[in-house]
Design an enzyme around this catalytic site. Structure first.
Site, PDB file in Angstrom:
ATOM      1  N   LYS A  14      27.701 -10.007  54.752  1.00 21.43           N
ATOM      2  CA  LYS A  14      29.035  -9.532  55.068  1.00 21.43           C
ATOM      3  C   LYS A  14      28.994  -8.037  55.349  1.00 21.43           C
ATOM      4  O   LYS A  14      29.398  -7.585  56.402  1.00 21.43           O
ATOM      5  CB  LYS A  14      30.009  -9.825  53.910  1.00 21.43           C
ATOM      6  CG  LYS A  14      29.935 -11.249  53.363  1.00 21.43           C
ATOM      7  CD  LYS A  14      30.422 -12.292  54.331  1.00 21.43           C
ATOM      8  CE  LYS A  14      30.017 -13.711  53.966  1.00 21.43           C
ATOM      9  NZ  LYS A  14      30.489 -14.232  52.709  1.00 21.43           N
TER      10      LYS A  14
ATOM     11  N   ASP B 282      31.743 -11.498  41.904  1.00 22.74           N
ATOM     12  CA  ASP B 282      31.248 -11.844  43.237  1.00 22.74           C
ATOM     13  C   ASP B 282      31.840 -10.806  44.181  1.00 22.74           C
ATOM     14  O   ASP B 282      33.039 -10.809  44.454  1.00 22.74           O
ATOM     15  CB  ASP B 282      31.705 -13.260  43.610  1.00 22.74           C
ATOM     16  CG  ASP B 282      31.292 -13.655  45.038  1.00 22.74           C
ATOM     17  OD1 ASP B 282      30.732 -12.803  45.773  1.00 22.74           O
ATOM     18  OD2 ASP B 282      31.555 -14.814  45.416  1.00 22.74           O
TER      19      ASP B 282
ATOM     20  N   TRP C  77      36.659 -18.923  47.269  1.00 23.69           N
ATOM     21  CA  TRP C  77      35.344 -18.617  46.682  1.00 23.69           C
ATOM     22  C   TRP C  77      35.363 -18.705  45.184  1.00 23.69           C
ATOM     23  O   TRP C  77      34.417 -19.207  44.569  1.00 23.69           O
ATOM     24  CB  TRP C  77      34.820 -17.269  47.184  1.00 23.69           C
ATOM     25  CG  TRP C  77      34.383 -17.357  48.614  1.00 23.69           C
ATOM     26  CD1 TRP C  77      34.916 -16.694  49.672  1.00 23.69           C
ATOM     27  CD2 TRP C  77      33.360 -18.207  49.168  1.00 23.69           C
ATOM     28  NE1 TRP C  77      34.269 -17.071  50.836  1.00 23.69           N
ATOM     29  CE2 TRP C  77      33.321 -17.984  50.546  1.00 23.69           C
ATOM     30  CE3 TRP C  77      32.467 -19.136  48.617  1.00 23.69           C
ATOM     31  CZ2 TRP C  77      32.431 -18.652  51.416  1.00 23.69           C
ATOM     32  CZ3 TRP C  77      31.580 -19.803  49.466  1.00 23.69           C
ATOM     33  CH2 TRP C  77      31.575 -19.556  50.838  1.00 23.69           C
TER      34      TRP C  77
END
Ligand SMILES: *Cc1c(COP(=O)(O)O)cnc(C)c1O
Length: 368
Positions: free
Chosen positions: A204, A180, A106
């Site tokens: 999530k 993030d 990511w």
């Protein structure tokens, strides 16, 4: 399927059963309004009460200080990969520079996207280490005048997580830390004031896909590049209370139910204790086994996403099929990593992890 079902998906991921039951009960007629939440005007009194409660509950859960805005946006964390530099590059003369710490899939995506809008300095990377560690803060080569420093606090695919909050102030002339937190938010206590911006997709640990949460310090609003679309300009979104465009109304409603559920569970501190216990159960078993292995440095292991491998990978499909028969779903690892991955977010009860470990023990015994 019958019996207990435990869903280990990395995202979109399991939601608390109570929340789904409440949403089902309210689906056709929300609180006597005669409407489904999906059918309400986002500017009507009913919906305004839903979004206001969601926002204040999130503020309470994370103890978000008064000088931070909470924004409900769309496009997921991947859109924020562009939205972050578009909003923050203007803090510095152009072309600005931002520091990125590369700790996995990511972060790599984030920094590649950011390079379209500013100069990216990869201040540290654990790529040579196959993303099995978080690079020690002492080795970070931060720029003198960065617009911001970007980290991904939990690498969902690689299964590594920061167990410290990097202090960046002194080295970077006070550049804000941007995080993030898609797969970490609300899983542990954080001090929001250590960050300039926190962002994450909801799917999530919060709610349905389609909603992005952004928590931004007020002094960081109003520095967007001219190219930034209005709907992605944090100041425009903040000035319009996340209603510059129609927000993802139903996703915000479900997120709000999850926030209420979290409060009933005792809040983030109580969740963190449960998450520590759940992760310990699984890692302790993995470490005691010679049938399975987790390859992440012990100090950097994720409490949320636990990748693991069978030493004999020819057994992978049998493992997944038998797990499924037991109601243990979506354990297949990400295609870039392989093997298995168990995501054990807030909504995964400890019983789910116990059931997984029990199955893993039996599978190992049968196939050793
Ligand atoms: C899932 C995830 C993303 C991508 O989210 P999208 O909603 O698909 O944009 C980005 N970063 C992290 C850490 C994630 O877990």
């Amino acid at each position: 399927m019958t019996g207990s079902i435990y869903n280990f998906s990395a995202g979109p991921a399991v939601l608390p059963k109570e929340v789904l039951q409440q949403a089902a009960a309210e689906m056709l007629d929300w609180h006597g309004s005669g409407m489904s939440v999906m059918e309400m005007s986002h500017r009507g009194a009913e919906y305004m009460s839903i979004i206001a409660a969601a926002q204040s509950d999130l503020r309470e859960l994370l103890a978000v200080p008064a000088n931070y805005k909470i924004l409900f946006m769309q496009g997921g964390a991947i859109a924020e990969n562009a939205i972050v530099p578009m909003n923050l590059a203007g803090l510095k003369p152009q072309p600005a520079t931002a520091d990125y710490i590369n700790t996995g899939s990511w972060s790599t995506k984030s920094l590649k996207e950011a390079a379209k809008y500013l100069n990216v300095n990869v201040a540290a990377s654990s790529e040579a280490d196959k993303f099995a560690t978080i690079p020690a803060r002492a080795g970070w080569k931060l720029s003198k005048d960065a617009a911001y420093v970007h980290i991904c606090t939990n690498e969902t695919i690689d299964g590594i997580e920061y167990q410290f909050v990097p202090e960046v102030g002194a080295d970077t002339n006070g550049a804000p830390l941007v995080a993030d937190m898609s797969s970490q938010i609300l899983s542990r206590v954080i001090d929001v004031s250590q960050y300039g911006v926190i962002y994450g997709g909801a799917q999530k640990n919060i709610g349905p896909a389609g909603l992005t949460i952004v928590i931004v310090r007020e002094d960081l609003l109003g520095h967007a590049l001219p190219c930034c679309p209005s709907a992605f300009n944090w100041k425009t979104v903040a000035d319009n209370d996340s209603m510059f465009n129609t927000p993802p109304t139903y996703a915000i409603y479900i997120a709000g139910l999850v926030f209420q559920w979290l409060k009933r569970q005792g809040g983030v501190a109580a969740m963190e204790q449960r998450n520590i216990a759940k992760a310990a159960l699984l890692y302790d078993y993995l470490d005691s086994s010679d049938f399975y292995v987790n390859r992440i440095n012990k100090d950097n292991r994720s409490r949320m996403n636990v990748p693991f491998f069978l030493h004999d990978e020819t057994l992978n499909s049998a493992f997944l099929a038998e797990a499924r028969e037991r109601g243990l779903l979506q354990l297949k690892g990400h295609k870039s990593v392989g093997g298995m991955r168990a995501s054990i977010y807030n909504a995964m009860p400890v019983e789910g992890v116990q059931a997984l470990v029990k199955f893993m023990q039996e599978f190992a015994a049968k196939n050793s």
